[in-house]
Write a protein that holds these residues in place. Structure first.
Motif, PDB file in Angstrom:
ATOM      1  N   GLU A  29       5.976   3.225  -1.927  1.00 45.75           N
ATOM      2  CA  GLU A  29       5.931   3.687  -0.540  1.00 45.75           C
ATOM      3  C   GLU A  29       6.734   4.974  -0.354  1.00 45.75           C
ATOM      4  O   GLU A  29       6.300   5.895   0.344  1.00 45.75           O
ATOM      5  CB  GLU A  29       6.477   2.596   0.393  1.00 45.75           C
ATOM      6  N   ARG A  71      -0.470   1.325  13.462  1.00 48.60           N
ATOM      7  CA  ARG A  71      -1.233   1.539  12.248  1.00 48.60           C
ATOM      8  C   ARG A  71      -0.316   1.930  11.101  1.00 48.60           C
ATOM      9  O   ARG A  71      -0.059   3.103  10.841  1.00 48.60           O
ATOM     10  CB  ARG A  71      -2.256   2.641  12.492  1.00 48.60           C
ATOM     11  N   GLY A 115       0.959   3.077   7.625  1.00 50.31           N
ATOM     12  CA  GLY A 115       0.326   3.938   6.636  1.00 50.31           C
ATOM     13  C   GLY A 115      -0.225   5.227   7.201  1.00 50.31           C
ATOM     14  O   GLY A 115      -0.606   6.114   6.434  1.00 50.31           O
ATOM     15  N   ILE A 132      -8.829   4.553   8.946  1.00 52.00           N
ATOM     16  CA  ILE A 132      -7.908   3.859   8.039  1.00 52.00           C
ATOM     17  C   ILE A 132      -8.168   2.360   8.053  1.00 52.00           C
ATOM     18  O   ILE A 132      -8.044   1.678   7.028  1.00 52.00           O
ATOM     19  CB  ILE A 132      -6.451   4.181   8.411  1.00 52.00           C
ATOM     20  N   THR A 167      -8.774   0.460   4.546  1.00 53.77           N
ATOM     21  CA  THR A 167      -7.843  -0.584   4.108  1.00 53.77           C
ATOM     22  C   THR A 167      -8.332  -1.992   4.417  1.00 53.77           C
ATOM     23  O   THR A 167      -7.690  -2.970   4.030  1.00 53.77           O
ATOM     24  CB  THR A 167      -6.467  -0.384   4.768  1.00 53.77           C
ATOM     25  N   SER A 184      -2.527  11.582   6.330  1.00 47.64           N
ATOM     26  CA  SER A 184      -2.725  10.125   6.280  1.00 47.64           C
ATOM     27  C   SER A 184      -3.522   9.739   5.038  1.00 47.64           C
ATOM     28  O   SER A 184      -3.212   8.745   4.374  1.00 47.64           O
ATOM     29  CB  SER A 184      -3.448   9.636   7.539  1.00 47.64           C
ATOM     30  N   ASN A 233      -1.285  10.027   2.039  1.00 43.73           N
ATOM     31  CA  ASN A 233      -0.384   8.878   1.991  1.00 43.73           C
ATOM     32  C   ASN A 233      -1.101   7.645   1.451  1.00 43.73           C
ATOM     33  O   ASN A 233      -0.571   6.923   0.590  1.00 43.73           O
ATOM     34  CB  ASN A 233       0.178   8.599   3.386  1.00 43.73           C
ATOM     35  N   LEU A 234      -2.301   7.382   1.951  1.00 49.81           N
ATOM     36  CA  LEU A 234      -3.062   6.214   1.493  1.00 49.81           C
ATOM     37  C   LEU A 234      -3.418   6.337   0.018  1.00 49.81           C
ATOM     38  O   LEU A 234      -3.260   5.372  -0.745  1.00 49.81           O
ATOM     39  CB  LEU A 234      -4.336   6.055   2.329  1.00 49.81           C
ATOM     40  N   ASN A 235      -3.907   7.493  -0.385  1.00 44.38           N
ATOM     41  CA  ASN A 235      -4.298   7.697  -1.781  1.00 44.38           C
ATOM     42  C   ASN A 235      -3.105   7.644  -2.724  1.00 44.38           C
ATOM     43  O   ASN A 235      -3.270   7.401  -3.926  1.00 44.38           O
ATOM     44  CB  ASN A 235      -5.031   9.027  -1.940  1.00 44.38           C
ATOM     45  N   ARG A 268       0.904   2.081   2.234  1.00 40.83           N
ATOM     46  CA  ARG A 268       0.172   1.137   3.081  1.00 40.83           C
ATOM     47  C   ARG A 268       1.057   0.536   4.166  1.00 40.83           C
ATOM     48  O   ARG A 268       0.550  -0.096   5.083  1.00 40.83           O
ATOM     49  CB  ARG A 268      -0.398  -0.011   2.233  1.00 40.83           C
ATOM     50  N   SER A 297       6.347   4.000   4.223  1.00 40.35           N
ATOM     51  CA  SER A 297       5.876   5.319   3.767  1.00 40.35           C
ATOM     52  C   SER A 297       5.982   6.350   4.885  1.00 40.35           C
ATOM     53  O   SER A 297       6.401   7.494   4.651  1.00 40.35           O
ATOM     54  CB  SER A 297       4.435   5.224   3.275  1.00 40.35           C
TER      55      SER A 297
END
Length: 495
Positions: free
Chosen positions: A9, A55, A57, A247, A251, A286, A289-291, A295, A299
Motif C-alpha cells: 500500500e 472509495r 484506493g 473503480i 475491484t 487512481s 494506485n490500483l495497478n 486497494r 495507499s
C-alpha cells in the motif's frame, strides 16, 4: 494488516504521489496560481478523501478539469476569489451529500461511462505532449529541439517498457515506480541532460498556513463566486463519482457515493482555508494506485503524506526526476484506462449506444466532463423514451356492435401521440372499450391523453369505457368531472 500489505500500500501511494507532482504543477500553471497552491490542495484533499471517503484506493488531488474553470476566475478577480469560490464549492458538495444525491450516479448509462473513460484517457495522453514543448519569451510554444525530443522519447520508451513488462515477471514491486526509477537511473548514470520536474517549478515549501479568503463578504462577492462554485462542484462530483463507479467495476466492490461526496466537500473546504486551489478524484493517479496494488485507505493516506514530505524535505530529489519518466507512466495509464473493447464492439452494440459513447468522448475532450455527462444522459434518455414509445401496441376486437382496444406497452409522454392515433371516434361504435389490463400508465401526460380521448368520443355522442386501471389512476381520472367512464380493475399500482 500484515507487513506485506502495508509495504504494498505504501509503495502504491508513493507511485501515485510521484505521478501527482508534475500533473498538479501543470494544472496549477493552467489555473494561473503558484504550484504550491495546487500541491497543498492535492495533499489535503488526498488525505481527507482517503480517511473519510467512500472509495478506498481512489486518489484525489488538484484536477485539470477544475483548473480550466478556475483560470478565468483568477484572471478576472484574483486568487483570493478562487479561495472563496473553492470554500463555497465544498459547501455545495456537502449539501449534495446531505441530500443523498450520490445515488443519482446510478442513472448514468454504460455508454456514457465508456465515453467518460475514453475521453479522459485521451485527455491524459494529450496532456503529456505539453512536456515536449517549451514556452518562448514572447509566450508562444514550440517543440523542443530535435536532440532533446530524441532523448525524452528514449527515456519515455525505457519507462514504458519497464512498466509494461515488469508485471509479467513479478508483481512484488509497483511497475510504474520501477519505470520511474529505471529512467532516473539512466539519466544519473549516463549524465543525460533532459527536462526534469524542477524545470516546471520548484516544489519546495513549508507547511500550509490557515488563511481566510481576503474578499468582501457581500452579496456582490457571492454573485461572482456562486456561478463558478456551482460549476466546479458539479464537475468535481461528476468526475469523482464516475471514477468511483469505474473503480467499483475494476475491484468488484461497492463504494459509497454520498460518503465520497461528503469527503470531497470537506477536503475542498479545508483546502481553501489553507490556500489550496481545489480538486476532485483523479482517474489517472487512481489507476496508477490500483495497478500498483493500492486497494485500501492506507495507499491514499500514504500518497498524501508523501506528497507533503516532498514539499517539506524531498523537493531536491523529486525535482531531479526526469519528466520523461512520469510522461511514460501516464502514457501507460492512458492506454490502460481507454476501453479498447468499446472499439471492438463498435458495430455490434446498438447504434444509439455507439453514438452516445462517441458524443460523450468528443465533448469530454473538447469542453468539460460535466457538459459531456449531462449531454450523454439527455441523449440516452431521449433515445430510450423513443424506443420505449415504439413498443406501444393496440389489439382491436370487434363483436356485438362494440369495439375493444386492448393496449399493450407503456403509455407516457413520448407515446401519447401514437396512442391517440390508434382511435377513430367518428367511425367507432357508440360503446367503445379501452382495456389497460396489459398496459401501464407512467405519467400525467398519459392521464391527460386518456381524458382528451374520452372527450373526443363525447363530442361525437359516443362513450369510451376504460377498465383495467390501477386504483391511483382510477382516482385521478374520476376527479375530471366524470368525463371518463371507468370500470376499475386494478392489477398493479404504477403511479
Amino acid at each position: 494488516m500484515n507487513i506485506r500489505i502495508v509495504r504494498s500500500e505504501v509503495l502504491a501511494g508513493l507511485t501515485a504521489a510521484l505521478s501527482l507532482v508534475p500533473e498538479v504543477v501543470g494544472f496549477s500553471l493552467v489555473a494561473h496560481v503558484n504550484p504550491l497552491n495546487g500541491l497543498y490542495a492535492a495533499f489535503i484533499l488526498c488525505l481527507i478523501a482517503a480517511i473519510f471517503g467512500g472509495r478506498p484506493g481512489m486518489i484525489s488531488g488538484a484536477a485539470g478539469s477544475m483548473a480550466v474553470v478556475s483560470a478565468a476566475l483568477v484572471v478576472q478577480h484574483g486568487i483570493e476569489y478562487l479561495f472563496a469560490t473553492i470554500l463555497l464549492t465544498g459547501i455545495l458538495q456537502l449539501l449534495f451529500a446531505a441530500f443523498r444525491f450520490g445515488k443519482l450516479i446510478r442513472m448514468v448509462p454504460h455508454s456514457v461511462m465508456l465515453g467518460f473513460v475514453n475521453g479522459l484517457a485521451i485527455i491524459i495522453a494529450s496532456a503529456q505532449f505539453q512536456h515536449l514543448r517549451e514556452r518562448m519569451p514572447d509566450g508562444s510554444q514550440h517543440w523542443l529541439p530535435m536532440s532533446s525530443l530524441i532523448t525524452m522519447f528514449g527515456l519515455i520508451a525505457v519507462t514504458v517498457v519497464v512498466t509494461v513488462l515488469l508485471p509479467k515477471l513479478t508483481k512484488a514491486f509497483p511497475s510504474a515506480l520501477a519505470g520511474i526509477l529505471a529512467a532516473t537511473v539512466c539519466v544519473l548514470a549516463f549524465g543525460i541532460h533532459t527536462r526534469t520536474v524542477g524545470d516546471l517549478a520548484s516544489i519546495h515549501g513549508t507547511l500550509p498556513r490557515f488563511h481566510l479568503p481576503v474578499v468582501p463578504y457581500t452579496m456582490a462577492t457571492l454573485r461572482i463566486t456562486l456561478p463558478y462554485a456551482f460549476v466546479l462542484a458539479t464537475i468535481g462530483l461528476v468526475e469523482t463519482l464516475l471514477t468511483l463507479n469505474l473503480i467499483d467495476e475494476i475491484t468488484d466492490t461497492v463504494g459509497e457515493p454520498n460518503r465520497e461526496s461528503m469527503a470531497q466537500g470537506l477536503g475542498n473546504i479545508v483546502g481553501s482555508l489553507f490556500t489550496g486551489m481545489g480538486g476532485c478524484a483523479m482517474i489517472g493517479q487512481s489507476m496508477i494506485n490500483l495497478n500498483s496494488g493500492g486497494r485500501r485507505r492506507l495507499s491514499g493516506i500514504a500518497a498524501g503524506c508523501l506528497l507533503l514530505s516532498f514539499i517539506l524535505a524531498g523537493s531536491r530529489l523529486i525535482e531531479r526526476i526526469p519528466l520523461a519518466a512520469l510522461v511514460g507512466v501516464m502514457f501507460v495509464v492512458s492506454a490502460e484506462t481507454f476501453n479498447w473493447k468499446s472499439l471492438q464492439n463498435f458495430f455490434r452494440i446498438p447504434k444509439h449506444d455507439t453514438a452516445v459513447m462517441v458524443i460523450v468522448t468528443l465533448i469530454t475532450v473538447l469542453t468539460n466532463l460535466a457538459t459531456a455527462v449531462v449531454a450523454g444522459i439527455v441523449i440516452a434518455a431521449l433515445v430510450f423514451a423513443w424506443d420505449h414509445a415504439q413498443q406501444l401496441e393496440a389489439d382491436i376486437v370487434e363483436e356485438n356492435d362494440t369495439k375493444t382496444y386492448r393496449l399493450r406497452g407503456s403509455l407516457f409522454f413520448a407515446s401519447t401521440a401514437q396512442f391517440t392515433a390508434f382511435f377513430s371516434p367518428k367511425t367507432d361504435p357508440i360503446d367503445t372499450y379501452l382495456d389497460f389490463d396489459h398496459a401501464r400508465i407512467m405519467d400525467s401526460s398519459a392521464l391527460e391523453a386518456i381524458e382528451s380521448l374520452a372527450k373526443r368520443y363525447r363530442d361525437v355522442g359516443k362513450m369510451l369505457h376504460v377498465h383495467g386501471l390501477s386504483e391511483s389512476c382510477d382516482r385521478l381520472l374520476r376527479r375530471k368531472d366524470g368525463e371518463v367512464n371507468i370500470s376499475p380493475m386494478p392489477a398493479y399500482d404504477e403511479v
